[in-house]
Design an enzyme around this catalytic site. Structure first.
Site, PDB file in Angstrom:
ATOM      1  N   ASP A  73       0.817  -1.218   0.000  1.00 46.33           N
ATOM      2  CA  ASP A  73       0.000   0.000   0.000  1.00 46.33           C
ATOM      3  C   ASP A  73       0.848   1.264   0.000  1.00 46.33           C
ATOM      4  O   ASP A  73       0.587   2.201  -0.749  1.00 46.33           O
ATOM      5  CB  ASP A  73      -0.926   0.017   1.221  1.00 46.33           C
ATOM      6  N   GLU A 104       1.185  -1.235   5.437  1.00 50.43           N
ATOM      7  CA  GLU A 104      -0.151  -1.620   4.994  1.00 50.43           C
ATOM      8  C   GLU A 104      -1.110  -0.555   5.523  1.00 50.43           C
ATOM      9  O   GLU A 104      -1.044  -0.180   6.706  1.00 50.43           O
ATOM     10  CB  GLU A 104      -0.516  -2.997   5.530  1.00 50.43           C
ATOM     11  N   LYS A 106      -5.093   0.489   5.888  1.00 51.63           N
ATOM     12  CA  LYS A 106      -6.481   0.044   5.796  1.00 51.63           C
ATOM     13  C   LYS A 106      -7.344   0.871   6.742  1.00 51.63           C
ATOM     14  O   LYS A 106      -6.854   1.727   7.473  1.00 51.63           O
ATOM     15  CB  LYS A 106      -6.583  -1.440   6.148  1.00 51.63           C
TER      16      LYS A 106
END
Length: 241
Positions: A73, A104, A106
């Site tokens: 990401d 990452e 999210k």
């Protein structure tokens, strides 16, 4: 005397990040669109506030043996000394030697997401990296030791209550080798980092989490120094294949 307030500036930076992450969570119903929007907020923050020698992007990482990481990401990589960065159909591919950190990004932290992030980070750290001796007027300096690649997790919320409690700590301790998450931010609650002296995770609650995380990352990057001198010939051999 100036009317500026450093405390207010730091608070405004965090509030802007938190507001934009919250907007992404509410405005997009599709999980993919929601994730892309959140990822974009973190990338823009890092690109804006990290020194210009660094660049942040969604990317794959490749090594000179032809191995690729999972799609990451947020990759923080060197743009000053990196001799090449591939871009193909909007996909960015970064040589492993140029990478400083991978994250990452999210919407909400959970045990499954922590394990997923650990696998993503490990896919980068396991790649082969080269380091050549550095030429100078009187000869060469020894090859620079490889810098540790930082790994982490960036979210807006946490599925746990408390958000930064024992459950989060247990999940982070699930992989303390190639997948270790060195630092991260849960923008609504706080940030965390691995304390190398005590060999444990520390959790900092509140106190402008996004800004605090950014400062900790910058401090860690300062200790990393510069990336090693990449062996271009090791990549160039693939031209003959």
């Amino acid at each position: 005397m100036s009317d500026w307030s450093l405390s207010q500036l730091f608070a405004s930076l965090h509030e802007d990040i938190q507001l934009r992450l919250g907007t992404a969570r509410k405005a997009f119903q599709h999980p993919g669109a929601k994730g892309d929007a959140s990822e974009g907020v973190w990338i823009e923050m890092l690109d804006t506030y990290l020194p210009k020698r660094y660049q942040a992007a969604n990317a794959f990482v490749v090594d000179s043996l032809g191995n690729f990481s999972d799609q990451i990401d947020v990759v923080v990589f060197d743009r000053q000394y990196s001799p090449f960065i591939f871009k193909f159909n909007e996909q960015i591919i970064v040589p492993a030697e140029s990478v400083y950190a991978v994250f990452e990004a999210k919407q909400s932290a959970s045990a499954d997401l922590v394990a997923y992030a650990q696998r993503k980070v490990a896919s980068v750290r396991r790649l082969h990296r080269t380091s050549l001796p550095i030429p100078h007027a009187g000869g060469t300096y020894p090859a620079k030791p490889l810098i540790p690649i930082l790994g982490g997790l960036l979210t807006f919320e946490s599925d746990w209550s408390p958000a930064l409690g024992m459950s989060f700590d247990k999940a982070l301790n699930g992989d303390l080798s190639d997948g270790r998450l060195d630092m991260g931010c849960v923008a609504s609650h706080g940030h965390f980092y691995f304390n190398n002296i005590d060999s444990k995770f520390n959790f900092e609650h509140g106190n402008k989490p996004a800004t605090a995380f950014l400062f900790r990352l910058i401090a860690q990057l300062q200790f990393s120094g510069t990336v090693p001198m990449i062996d271009i010939d090791a990549y160039g051999k693939w031209l003959a294949n």
